[in-house]
Design a protein around this motif. Sequence first.
Motif, PDB file in Angstrom:
ATOM      1  N   ALA A  91      17.353 -13.689  17.313  1.00  0.00           N
ATOM      2  CA  ALA A  91      17.713 -13.232  15.973  1.00  0.00           C
ATOM      3  C   ALA A  91      16.875 -13.852  14.864  1.00  0.00           C
ATOM      4  CB  ALA A  91      19.193 -13.519  15.715  1.00  0.00           C
ATOM      5  N   ASP A  92      15.923 -14.716  15.200  1.00  0.00           N
ATOM      6  CA  ASP A  92      15.092 -15.362  14.185  1.00  0.00           C
ATOM      7  C   ASP A  92      14.138 -14.322  13.583  1.00  0.00           C
ATOM      8  OD1 ASP A  92      13.422 -16.901  12.635  1.00  0.00           O
ATOM      9  OD2 ASP A  92      13.131 -18.465  14.141  1.00  0.00           O
ATOM     10  N   PRO A  93      14.252 -14.034  12.281  1.00  0.00           N
ATOM     11  CA  PRO A  93      13.416 -12.991  11.678  1.00  0.00           C
ATOM     12  C   PRO A  93      12.008 -13.436  11.348  1.00  0.00           C
ATOM     13  CG  PRO A  93      14.818 -13.928  10.002  1.00  0.00           C
ATOM     14  CD  PRO A  93      15.203 -14.599  11.309  1.00  0.00           C
ATOM     15  N   ARG A  94      11.732 -14.734  11.466  1.00  0.00           N
ATOM     16  CA  ARG A  94      10.425 -15.248  11.064  1.00  0.00           C
ATOM     17  C   ARG A  94       9.370 -14.994  12.138  1.00  0.00           C
ATOM     18  NH1 ARG A  94      12.404 -21.245  10.246  1.00  0.00           N
ATOM     19  NH2 ARG A  94      13.371 -20.607  12.230  1.00  0.00           N
ATOM     20  N   LEU A  95       8.123 -14.850  11.677  1.00  0.00           N
ATOM     21  CA  LEU A  95       6.994 -14.732  12.584  1.00  0.00           C
ATOM     22  C   LEU A  95       6.220 -16.037  12.514  1.00  0.00           C
ATOM     23  CD1 LEU A  95       5.614 -12.745  14.496  1.00  0.00           C
ATOM     24  CD2 LEU A  95       4.248 -11.932  12.564  1.00  0.00           C
ATOM     25  N   PRO A  96       6.094 -16.766  13.641  1.00  0.00           N
ATOM     26  CA  PRO A  96       5.427 -18.078  13.597  1.00  0.00           C
ATOM     27  C   PRO A  96       4.003 -17.982  13.055  1.00  0.00           C
ATOM     28  CG  PRO A  96       6.529 -17.736  15.704  1.00  0.00           C
ATOM     29  CD  PRO A  96       6.556 -16.423  14.994  1.00  0.00           C
ATOM     30  N   SER A  97       3.565 -19.020  12.388  1.00  0.00           N
ATOM     31  CA  SER A  97       2.196 -19.090  11.874  1.00  0.00           C
ATOM     32  C   SER A  97       1.266 -19.646  12.957  1.00  0.00           C
ATOM     33  CB  SER A  97       2.154 -19.982  10.639  1.00  0.00           C
ATOM     34  OG  SER A  97       2.891 -19.385   9.587  1.00  0.00           O
ATOM     35  N   PRO A  98      -0.018 -19.263  12.869  1.00  0.00           N
ATOM     36  CA  PRO A  98      -0.594 -18.328  11.902  1.00  0.00           C
ATOM     37  C   PRO A  98      -0.308 -16.882  12.291  1.00  0.00           C
ATOM     38  CG  PRO A  98      -2.290 -19.058  13.416  1.00  0.00           C
ATOM     39  CD  PRO A  98      -1.054 -19.825  13.781  1.00  0.00           C
ATOM     40  N   HIS A  99      -0.289 -15.998  11.323  1.00  0.00           N
ATOM     41  CA  HIS A  99      -0.058 -14.584  11.611  1.00  0.00           C
ATOM     42  C   HIS A  99      -0.599 -13.721  10.480  1.00  0.00           C
ATOM     43  CE1 HIS A  99       3.606 -15.541   9.183  1.00  0.00           C
ATOM     44  NE2 HIS A  99       3.281 -14.390   8.624  1.00  0.00           N
ATOM     45  N   ALA A 100      -0.821 -12.469  10.793  1.00  0.00           N
ATOM     46  CA  ALA A 100      -1.108 -11.454   9.785  1.00  0.00           C
ATOM     47  C   ALA A 100       0.195 -10.757   9.444  1.00  0.00           C
ATOM     48  CB  ALA A 100      -2.128 -10.451  10.310  1.00  0.00           C
ATOM     49  N   ASP A 101       0.345 -10.326   8.206  1.00  0.00           N
ATOM     50  CA  ASP A 101       1.547  -9.615   7.791  1.00  0.00           C
ATOM     51  C   ASP A 101       1.454  -8.146   8.201  1.00  0.00           C
ATOM     52  OD1 ASP A 101       2.259 -11.988   6.679  1.00  0.00           O
ATOM     53  OD2 ASP A 101       2.316 -11.302   4.599  1.00  0.00           O
ATOM     54  N   GLY A 102       2.609  -7.563   8.544  1.00  0.00           N
ATOM     55  CA  GLY A 102       2.669  -6.160   8.919  1.00  0.00           C
ATOM     56  C   GLY A 102       3.369  -5.340   7.854  1.00  0.00           C
ATOM     57  N   TYR A 103       2.963  -4.080   7.711  1.00  0.00           N
ATOM     58  CA  TYR A 103       3.463  -3.253   6.617  1.00  0.00           C
ATOM     59  C   TYR A 103       3.859  -1.863   7.103  1.00  0.00           C
ATOM     60  CZ  TYR A 103       1.004  -6.869   4.001  1.00  0.00           C
ATOM     61  OH  TYR A 103       0.569  -8.077   3.512  1.00  0.00           O
ATOM     62  N   ALA A 104       4.648  -1.205   6.272  1.00  0.00           N
ATOM     63  CA  ALA A 104       4.970   0.203   6.468  1.00  0.00           C
ATOM     64  C   ALA A 104       4.851   0.883   5.110  1.00  0.00           C
ATOM     65  CB  ALA A 104       6.378   0.374   7.024  1.00  0.00           C
ATOM     66  N   THR A 105       4.074   1.954   5.050  1.00  0.00           N
ATOM     67  CA  THR A 105       3.898   2.707   3.813  1.00  0.00           C
ATOM     68  C   THR A 105       4.661   4.013   3.923  1.00  0.00           C
ATOM     69  OG1 THR A 105       1.714   1.740   3.443  1.00  0.00           O
ATOM     70  CG2 THR A 105       2.224   3.764   2.263  1.00  0.00           C
ATOM     71  N   VAL A 106       5.544   4.272   2.965  1.00  0.00           N
ATOM     72  CA  VAL A 106       6.372   5.479   2.980  1.00  0.00           C
ATOM     73  C   VAL A 106       6.259   6.181   1.634  1.00  0.00           C
ATOM     74  CG1 VAL A 106       7.975   4.441   4.621  1.00  0.00           C
ATOM     75  CG2 VAL A 106       8.449   4.294   2.183  1.00  0.00           C
ATOM     76  N   ARG A 107       6.618   7.455   1.611  1.00  0.00           N
ATOM     77  CA  ARG A 107       6.612   8.226   0.378  1.00  0.00           C
ATOM     78  C   ARG A 107       7.962   8.098  -0.310  1.00  0.00           C
ATOM     79  NH1 ARG A 107       2.104   9.733  -1.972  1.00  0.00           N
ATOM     80  NH2 ARG A 107       3.064  11.639  -2.798  1.00  0.00           N
ATOM     81  N   ARG A 108       7.944   7.699  -1.556  1.00  0.00           N
ATOM     82  CA  ARG A 108       9.155   7.593  -2.363  1.00  0.00           C
ATOM     83  C   ARG A 108       8.892   8.232  -3.724  1.00  0.00           C
ATOM     84  NH1 ARG A 108      11.664   6.490   1.721  1.00  0.00           N
ATOM     85  NH2 ARG A 108      12.603   4.481   2.272  1.00  0.00           N
ATOM     86  N   ASP A 109       9.639   9.287  -4.031  1.00  0.00           N
ATOM     87  CA  ASP A 109       9.496   9.975  -5.319  1.00  0.00           C
ATOM     88  C   ASP A 109       8.055  10.370  -5.596  1.00  0.00           C
ATOM     89  OD1 ASP A 109      12.249   9.584  -5.858  1.00  0.00           O
ATOM     90  OD2 ASP A 109      11.845   7.555  -6.585  1.00  0.00           O
ATOM     91  N   GLY A 110       7.399  10.892  -4.574  1.00  0.00           N
ATOM     92  CA  GLY A 110       6.054  11.407  -4.734  1.00  0.00           C
ATOM     93  C   GLY A 110       4.950  10.374  -4.747  1.00  0.00           C
ATOM     94  N   ARG A 111       5.253   9.123  -4.435  1.00  0.00           N
ATOM     95  CA  ARG A 111       4.204   8.107  -4.407  1.00  0.00           C
ATOM     96  C   ARG A 111       4.354   7.235  -3.171  1.00  0.00           C
ATOM     97  NH1 ARG A 111       5.723   3.031  -6.594  1.00  0.00           N
ATOM     98  NH2 ARG A 111       7.924   2.957  -7.186  1.00  0.00           N
TER      99      ARG A 111
END
Length: 364
Positions: free
Chosen positions: A227-247
């Motif tokens: 259940a630990d939400p942290r990602l041990p260092s070193p690491h690259a950050d991960g992203y998700a890009t979604v459409r919200r209100d046309g942007r």
Amino acid sequence: MISLGVRLTGGVCAAVAVLSITGPAKAAPPTHDKALRSALDAIVATGQAGATVEVRRDGGVWRATSGRARVDRPAPPPRDGRFRAGSVTKTFTATVVLQLVAEGRIGLDDPVEHWLPGLVKGGAADITVRHLLNHTSGLPDPTDALIDDQGLPRDRWRTWRLTELARLSNRLPRAPYPPGTHYAYSNNDYILLGLIIGKATGHSFRTEITRRVLTPLHLHGTVLPGADPRLPSPHADGYATVRRDGRDVVYDMTLLNPTMAASAGEIVSTTADLNRFFAALLGGRLVRPDLLAQMTAETGGLGVETTTLGCGIRIHGHGGGIPGYLTVAFTSTDTRRQVALSINRNKPDDPSPAIMTFLNAAFC
């Protein structure tokens, strides 16, 4: 949509590697570096934040990164960085199950109902451990209940128990065909296998994978975080890009509670550790030879995936996706070449064709 499991263009699947990783590795030829560099940059050019790779080829090692560790900073991803490996976890889970089969504690043809009575709606007397391992159970995949249609977790911080995840599938219709007759990828299969490991050993799948695989292989960069939400260092950050209100809106997905994936996709690792794991597995250090042969069969493989590249070389391994990250780890049949690649996601554009181009550059 990014799911907890990933199927790449060309059927990227996986399984056999006898490569021995001992002693210092030699540098790969410069011409090889140039081709791989171009292919790696092309993956990032699909709209991903960055990528990290380790290629082992004919005794040499090529490690590289491309892009950024964070979208708001120019620094590249760390070459030894940790990442969420998603469904590559399935091969670790399958390895422990097959070790327990070798010990006579689980049977491949044991009914799931024997191990988990009453858990599967409609009963599971006709579904076997083998059916779970090779995704022919016909049980539905609960991923859509966990991840929305834009690739974001519906409940990012919730701690899920394995039984709760299994019961999500009970809300969905089962396949209309008998178990063992059709392939249909389902994370629920490996959630149930995680529970069976617990029943057979009295310990969690996390404990057994750590004791049987991570510790003996000295995979110091690999953890099952629970259940630990942290990602041990070193690491690259991960992203998700979604459409919200046309942007486009970018969400940082680096922190999340990975129990949503559990024994189907929870593991955190490094490129070096994944190559080491598959070398040990496919080199016969973890699973009995007859069971390894079943694991790596061209059809009906147990916990691994296999595909043939355009040059005719067969590769074996597993892919994995989880919000923010995409991973592939594969080995050639002759075990002389390995690739472990992590992408820290950004835009939702499909990088699968670029990944296949990289795999062809590395293996062919």
